[in-house]
Design an enzyme around this catalytic site. Structure first.
Site, mmCIF file in Angstrom:
data_model
loop_
_atom_site.group_PDB
_atom_site.id
_atom_site.type_symbol
_atom_site.label_atom_id
_atom_site.label_comp_id
_atom_site.label_asym_id
_atom_site.label_seq_id
_atom_site.Cartn_x
_atom_site.Cartn_y
_atom_site.Cartn_z
ATOM 1 N N MET A 26 0.847 -1.195 0.000
ATOM 2 C CA MET A 26 0.000 0.000 0.000
ATOM 3 C C MET A 26 0.887 1.251 0.000
ATOM 4 O O MET A 26 0.424 2.347 0.314
ATOM 5 C CB MET A 26 -0.939 -0.008 1.204
ATOM 6 C CG MET A 26 -1.913 -1.196 1.151
ATOM 7 S SD MET A 26 -3.422 -0.943 2.066
ATOM 8 C CE MET A 26 -2.797 -0.689 3.708
ATOM 9 N N HIS A 33 9.464 -3.443 3.468
ATOM 10 C CA HIS A 33 9.030 -3.674 2.087
ATOM 11 C C HIS A 33 10.237 -3.996 1.201
ATOM 12 O O HIS A 33 10.160 -4.841 0.301
ATOM 13 C CB HIS A 33 8.342 -2.420 1.523
ATOM 14 C CG HIS A 33 7.049 -2.071 2.193
ATOM 15 N ND1 HIS A 33 6.901 -0.950 2.979
ATOM 16 C CD2 HIS A 33 5.846 -2.686 2.182
ATOM 17 C CE1 HIS A 33 5.657 -0.887 3.413
ATOM 18 N NE2 HIS A 33 4.999 -1.933 2.955
ATOM 19 N N GLY A 144 5.131 -10.205 4.057
ATOM 20 C CA GLY A 144 5.850 -10.144 5.322
ATOM 21 C C GLY A 144 5.145 -10.952 6.402
ATOM 22 O O GLY A 144 3.907 -10.995 6.446
ATOM 23 N N LYS A 145 5.950 -11.560 7.265
ATOM 24 C CA LYS A 145 5.364 -12.325 8.376
ATOM 25 C C LYS A 145 4.741 -11.406 9.422
ATOM 26 O O LYS A 145 4.036 -11.875 10.301
ATOM 27 C CB LYS A 145 6.436 -13.183 9.050
ATOM 28 C CG LYS A 145 6.803 -14.420 8.273
ATOM 29 C CD LYS A 145 7.644 -15.342 9.145
ATOM 30 C CE LYS A 145 8.217 -16.481 8.355
ATOM 31 N NZ LYS A 145 9.056 -17.361 9.182
ATOM 32 N N ASP A 147 2.382 -9.403 9.087
ATOM 33 C CA ASP A 147 0.926 -9.577 8.919
ATOM 34 C C ASP A 147 0.647 -11.077 8.837
ATOM 35 O O ASP A 147 0.289 -11.606 7.780
ATOM 36 C CB ASP A 147 0.469 -8.845 7.665
ATOM 37 C CG ASP A 147 0.703 -7.347 7.772
ATOM 38 O OD1 ASP A 147 0.062 -6.703 8.609
ATOM 39 O OD2 ASP A 147 1.566 -6.823 7.050
ATOM 40 N N GLN A 150 -2.831 -12.271 7.768
ATOM 41 C CA GLN A 150 -3.000 -11.998 6.336
ATOM 42 C C GLN A 150 -2.285 -13.066 5.509
ATOM 43 O O GLN A 150 -2.837 -13.605 4.541
ATOM 44 C CB GLN A 150 -2.433 -10.600 6.029
ATOM 45 C CG GLN A 150 -2.203 -10.308 4.568
ATOM 46 C CD GLN A 150 -1.807 -8.870 4.320
ATOM 47 O OE1 GLN A 150 -2.631 -7.974 4.434
ATOM 48 N NE2 GLN A 150 -0.554 -8.621 3.965
ATOM 49 N N GLY A 173 10.842 -7.201 9.299
ATOM 50 C CA GLY A 173 11.936 -6.244 9.485
ATOM 51 C C GLY A 173 11.737 -5.526 10.815
ATOM 52 O O GLY A 173 10.598 -5.194 11.172
ATOM 53 N N LEU A 181 8.825 -3.072 11.786
ATOM 54 C CA LEU A 181 8.678 -1.942 10.866
ATOM 55 C C LEU A 181 7.268 -1.924 10.293
ATOM 56 O O LEU A 181 6.730 -2.965 9.911
ATOM 57 C CB LEU A 181 9.705 -2.049 9.730
ATOM 58 C CG LEU A 181 11.171 -2.037 10.173
ATOM 59 C CD1 LEU A 181 12.094 -2.161 8.962
ATOM 60 C CD2 LEU A 181 11.503 -0.772 10.961
ATOM 61 N N SER A 182 6.680 -0.747 10.270
ATOM 62 C CA SER A 182 5.314 -0.599 9.771
ATOM 63 C C SER A 182 5.107 0.851 9.341
ATOM 64 O O SER A 182 5.655 1.771 9.962
ATOM 65 C CB SER A 182 4.322 -0.927 10.902
ATOM 66 O OG SER A 182 3.041 -0.417 10.581
HETATM 67 O O1 PAF Z 1 -0.074 -5.857 3.509
HETATM 68 C C1 PAF Z 1 -0.496 -4.935 2.809
HETATM 69 O O2 PAF Z 1 0.171 -3.906 2.557
HETATM 70 C C2 PAF Z 1 -1.893 -5.036 2.202
HETATM 71 O O3 PAF Z 1 -2.767 -5.667 3.058
HETATM 72 C C3 PAF Z 1 -1.894 -5.689 0.813
HETATM 73 C C4 PAF Z 1 -1.419 -7.136 0.880
HETATM 74 C C5 PAF Z 1 -1.006 -4.913 -0.143
HETATM 75 C C6 PAF Z 1 -3.314 -5.710 0.245
HETATM 76 O O4 PAF Z 1 -3.828 -4.432 0.102
#
Ligand code: PAF
Length: 277
Positions: A26, A33, A144-145, A147, A150, A173, A181-182
């Site tokens: 996002m 990332h 990433g782990k 999330d 997810q 990270g 990191l977020s």
């Molecule tokens: O982890 C994220 O940044 C979001 O949930 C993703 C996987 C890009 C979906 O919008």
């Protein structure tokens, strides 16, 4: 680096590539990332990243409007990291009918852990990831782990819907003090940032106890919640679950994950730690 705004452009590019690894994001990119891009580069001839702030996965009162949008900065980082292409669609391109009739409905796990506090969030995530997979048609996608829920849901989606994308999980990270990191760390004030590693600290305390043979999961969870609350956090949950299924863990389980979500000031931070005994 190619920058594509339309699905047609991505598809035309994809047809010419031998193998493609994909990193959906996002935006507001940070080292975490870039670790995903690094992992992607090792797995395919070409790497494509997407940046799309997906309205569908934000609930009412959440930070969709204020979510940091830092396109120029993100592009520079991706060029330096060696990404080959960026897909940067607008909402009209991904959701031309605004509200879609068909969505990806994850199973009951979508209502647990973070899902219990963010109704509809994982339906929004699964739906956009499915759409992005159909557009990009990658061989591999890196997540990433951090999330963890997810990641679990996307893996299950690919397995159940026969989506031929290999999902690669990349370690979280962390800053030097352990904070995961977020993009949402940017909402922390200086004072909050100085205290923010307490979430990770509590995960480490639980991990050490589990490794030492502690089986009273409820007591470990409650102690961590009490410590966070005493230090000014609003805790959504701290839970020990089975790492592979995210089901409730029973005493003696060998593959565990400790997951937590809590608010410190404005941001809601999440983190987790796998414990394989
Ligand atoms: O982890 C994220 O940044 C979001 O949930 C993703 C996987 C890009 C979906 O919008």
């Amino acid at each position: 680096m190619h920058i594509f705004h339309t699905i047609a452009e991505v598809r035309a590019w994809r047809r010419e590539q031998e193998s493609v690894a994909f990193v959906p994001t996002m935006g507001n990119l940070h080292e975490g990332h870039l670790k995903l891009v690094e992992a992607a580069k090792q797995r395919a001839a070409r790497v494509i990243v997407s940046i799309f702030v997906n309205r569908l996965q934000f609930g009412q009162g959440e930070d969709f409007n204020s979510y940091p949008r830092t396109f120029d900065d993100d592009c520079q980082k991706l060029i330096t990291a060696g990404a080959d292409a960026l897909f940067f669609p607008n909402e009209q391109e991904l959701y031309p009918r605004v509200k879609q009739d068909f969505n990806v409905e994850p199973p009951h796990v979508q209502n647990e852990l973070c899902g219990a506090f963010r109704p509809g969030h994982f339906r929004g995530v699964a739906t956009v990831v499915c759409k992005l997979f159909n557009i990009v048609q990658p061989d591999v996608a890196c997540f990433g782990k951090k999330d963890y829920q997810q990641l679990h849901i996307i893996r299950a989606m690919c397995a159940d819907l026969n989506i031929p994308v290999e999902i690669v999980a990349v370690d979280t990270g962390r800053a030097e003090d352990g904070l995961a990191l977020s993009s949402r760390n940017g909402y922390l004030t200086a004072d909050e940032r100085a205290k923010a590693s307490r979430l990770y600290h509590n995960l480490c305390v639980i991990r050490d106890a589990l490794v030492a043979g502690e089986h009273d999961y409820a007591s470990l969870e409650q102690t961590a919640v009490a410590d966070l609350v005493a230090h000014g956090w609003q805790v959504d949950y701290v839970e020990i679950r089975q790492a592979d299924t995210l089901e409730i863990a029973h005493a003696g389980e060998k593959r565990l994950v400790i997951l937590a979500a809590a608010r410190l000031g404005k941001p809601r931070l999440i983190d987790n730690l796998e414990v394989f005994i």
